[in-house]
Design a protein around this motif. Structure first.
Motif, short mmCIF file in Angstrom:
data_model
loop_
_atom_site.label_atom_id
_atom_site.label_comp_id
_atom_site.label_asym_id
_atom_site.label_seq_id
_atom_site.Cartn_x
_atom_site.Cartn_y
_atom_site.Cartn_z
N LYS A 228 28.51 72.09 1.30
CA LYS A 228 27.77 71.75 2.51
C LYS A 228 26.45 71.07 2.17
CE LYS A 228 29.56 75.61 5.29
NZ LYS A 228 29.17 76.89 5.97
N MET A 229 25.79 71.59 1.16
CA MET A 229 24.51 71.03 0.74
C MET A 229 24.69 69.60 0.20
SD MET A 229 21.83 72.62 -2.05
CE MET A 229 23.10 72.70 -3.35
N PHE A 230 25.72 69.40 -0.62
CA PHE A 230 25.97 68.07 -1.19
C PHE A 230 26.15 67.01 -0.11
CE2 PHE A 230 28.24 70.36 -4.95
CZ PHE A 230 27.02 70.72 -5.49
N TRP A 231 26.82 67.39 0.99
CA TRP A 231 27.20 66.44 2.03
C TRP A 231 26.22 66.42 3.20
CZ3 TRP A 231 30.96 62.78 1.85
CH2 TRP A 231 31.86 62.85 0.77
N SER A 232 25.08 67.08 3.04
CA SER A 232 24.07 67.06 4.09
C SER A 232 23.67 65.63 4.44
CB SER A 232 22.84 67.84 3.63
OG SER A 232 21.82 67.79 4.59
N GLY A 233 23.60 65.34 5.72
CA GLY A 233 23.25 64.00 6.17
C GLY A 233 24.43 63.14 6.54
N SER A 234 25.64 63.64 6.33
CA SER A 234 26.85 62.86 6.62
C SER A 234 27.52 63.30 7.92
CB SER A 234 27.85 62.98 5.47
OG SER A 234 28.31 64.32 5.33
N GLU A 235 26.80 64.04 8.73
CA GLU A 235 27.41 64.63 9.93
C GLU A 235 27.92 63.57 10.92
OE1 GLU A 235 24.88 67.57 7.94
OE2 GLU A 235 24.48 65.51 8.62
N GLY A 236 27.34 62.40 10.93
CA GLY A 236 27.76 61.37 11.87
C GLY A 236 28.79 60.39 11.33
N TRP A 237 29.40 60.73 10.21
CA TRP A 237 30.30 59.78 9.56
C TRP A 237 31.56 59.48 10.35
CZ3 TRP A 237 30.76 59.85 3.53
CH2 TRP A 237 29.51 59.52 2.98
N LYS A 238 32.06 60.43 11.13
CA LYS A 238 33.31 60.18 11.86
C LYS A 238 33.15 58.95 12.76
CE LYS A 238 36.79 62.43 14.77
NZ LYS A 238 36.85 61.35 15.81
N GLU A 239 32.07 58.90 13.51
CA GLU A 239 31.83 57.77 14.40
C GLU A 239 31.48 56.51 13.60
OE1 GLU A 239 30.37 60.75 14.67
OE2 GLU A 239 31.50 61.53 16.40
N LEU A 240 30.68 56.69 12.56
CA LEU A 240 30.26 55.55 11.73
C LEU A 240 31.46 54.87 11.07
CD1 LEU A 240 28.13 53.81 10.31
CD2 LEU A 240 27.94 55.61 8.57
N LEU A 241 32.34 55.66 10.45
CA LEU A 241 33.48 55.07 9.76
C LEU A 241 34.46 54.44 10.74
CD1 LEU A 241 34.27 57.47 6.77
CD2 LEU A 241 32.53 55.70 7.01
N GLU A 242 34.57 55.00 11.94
CA GLU A 242 35.44 54.39 12.94
C GLU A 242 34.89 53.03 13.35
OE1 GLU A 242 37.59 55.37 17.24
OE2 GLU A 242 36.44 56.92 16.20
N ASP A 243 33.57 52.95 13.52
CA ASP A 243 32.96 51.65 13.83
C ASP A 243 33.19 50.65 12.70
OD1 ASP A 243 32.00 52.54 16.25
OD2 ASP A 243 29.97 52.93 15.53
N ARG A 244 33.07 51.12 11.47
CA ARG A 244 33.27 50.24 10.32
C ARG A 244 34.73 49.77 10.24
NH1 ARG A 244 29.24 51.04 6.30
NH2 ARG A 244 27.24 51.23 7.38
N ALA A 245 35.66 50.67 10.58
CA ALA A 245 37.09 50.30 10.57
C ALA A 245 37.37 49.24 11.64
CB ALA A 245 37.95 51.53 10.81
N THR A 246 36.69 49.35 12.77
CA THR A 246 36.84 48.34 13.82
C THR A 246 36.39 46.97 13.33
OG1 THR A 246 36.52 49.99 15.57
CG2 THR A 246 36.16 47.69 16.16
N THR A 247 35.24 46.94 12.65
CA THR A 247 34.73 45.69 12.09
C THR A 247 35.72 45.09 11.09
OG1 THR A 247 32.44 46.40 12.36
CG2 THR A 247 32.86 44.65 10.77
N SER A 248 36.21 45.92 10.19
CA SER A 248 37.18 45.44 9.18
C SER A 248 38.45 44.94 9.84
CB SER A 248 37.50 46.56 8.20
OG SER A 248 36.36 46.94 7.46
N GLY A 249 38.89 45.65 10.89
CA GLY A 249 40.11 45.28 11.59
C GLY A 249 40.02 43.93 12.27
N LYS A 250 38.82 43.55 12.68
CA LYS A 250 38.60 42.22 13.27
C LYS A 250 38.55 41.14 12.20
CE LYS A 250 35.99 43.90 17.30
NZ LYS A 250 34.65 43.95 17.96
N LEU A 251 37.80 41.42 11.15
CA LEU A 251 37.62 40.41 10.10
C LEU A 251 38.90 40.08 9.36
CD1 LEU A 251 34.18 41.53 8.60
CD2 LEU A 251 34.67 39.39 9.82
N VAL A 252 39.80 41.07 9.22
CA VAL A 252 41.04 40.81 8.49
C VAL A 252 41.92 39.80 9.22
CG1 VAL A 252 42.54 42.60 9.49
CG2 VAL A 252 42.76 42.00 7.06
N LEU A 253 41.64 39.57 10.50
CA LEU A 253 42.41 38.60 11.29
C LEU A 253 41.77 37.22 11.31
CD1 LEU A 253 43.26 40.90 14.32
CD2 LEU A 253 44.84 40.15 12.54
N SER A 254 40.60 37.08 10.68
CA SER A 254 39.93 35.78 10.68
C SER A 254 40.76 34.75 9.90
CB SER A 254 38.54 35.89 10.06
OG SER A 254 38.63 36.15 8.67
#
Length: 249
Positions: free
Chosen positions: A212-238
């Motif tokens: 838990k201590m090692f990963w402190s500060g990563s609590e918002g990653w679920k939403e962050l990584l989903e946003d990043r996946a959306t970006t990648s999903g758009k760019l792969v179609l360029s």
């Protein structure tokens, strides 16, 4: 080995999760999904305290995303879904109560670097050079970025991202904090086993609190990584990326 697989072996308090694909351990969505599910399965195994993640074969740990599947993506929904495969593996590693050791026996590219970065402790061989090649094909290391930056910092991450054709040595990766140790290939497995079995004798509650201590500060990653996946999903179609991928086909 000619067929892809993901398997979880349990011995005492140590689980070993092995993945393999014939394409230099490049990861299609089916293997990513299996990896996520096996990490969750290991976490639910009452006897386990430690999880070792490794790949089959000798000189390539993971070549990142499967180009065959990237080429086959037809719309943004499919694109996001593919990159969410990497996000879900990283999130499963983060959420697991088990201390996770990743064994990197050879080169790691793109998503493979992300897997190493999501480890709680990473042991590598002298052949475990790393590269982030995503921007050279028109996308970027968006989904794995938080995990990699957490380990090596923004400066080293941006250096790797921009110098997308360059492999960085295992010693460089150790210097930056991605690898805890770099060993001769013949010593790697013994070192992984020794560490895993030693950790397996420790207080499980203390191990969980440390994680838990090692990963402190990563609590918002679920939403962050989903946003990043959306970006990648758009760019792969360029058009740029489609042409680049076809040139590798």
């Amino acid at each position: 080995m000619s067929k892809s697989f993901v398997k979880l072996d349990v011995e005492g308090a140590v689980g070993t999760l092995t993945f393999y694909t014939p394409e230099h351990n490049a990861l299609p969505i089916a293997i990513l999904t299996d990896l996520e599910q096996q990490i969750i399965k290991a976490d639910a195994h009452a006897d386990l305290k430690v999880l070792v993640i490794k790949s089959g074969g000798d000189r390539t740990f993971c070549a990142g995303a499967s180009f065959k599947e990237l080429i086959a993506i037809e719309n943004e929904t499919q694109g996001k879904g593919f990159f969410m495969g990497f996000a879900k593996v990283i999130l499963a590693m983060r959420a697991s109560r088990l201390l996770t050791i990743v064994r990197v026996q050879g080169k790691a590219v793109g998503g493979g670097v992300g897997l190493a970065a999501a480890a709680d402790y990473c042991l590598a061989s002298q052949y475990a050079a790393i590269k982030l090649s995503e921007i050279s094909i028109g996308i970027g290391p968006f989904v794995i970025g938080p995990a990699v930056t957490r380990k090596i910092g923004v400066s080293a991450f941006s250096q790797m991202t921009i110098n997308a054709q360059e492999f960085y040595s295992a010693e460089w990766a150790k210097e930056k904090g991605l690898y805890a140790e770099v060993l001769n290939s013949e010593d790697l497995d013994a070192a992984v086993d020794k560490l895993a079995n030693e950790l397996a004798t420790y207080n499980p509650e203390a191990l969980m609190e440390c994680k838990k201590m090692f990963w402190s500060g990563s609590e918002g990653w679920k939403e962050l990584l989903e946003d990043r996946a959306t970006t990648s999903g758009k760019l792969v179609l360029s058009e740029f990326t489609r042409n680049k991928l076809k040139s590798y086909a």
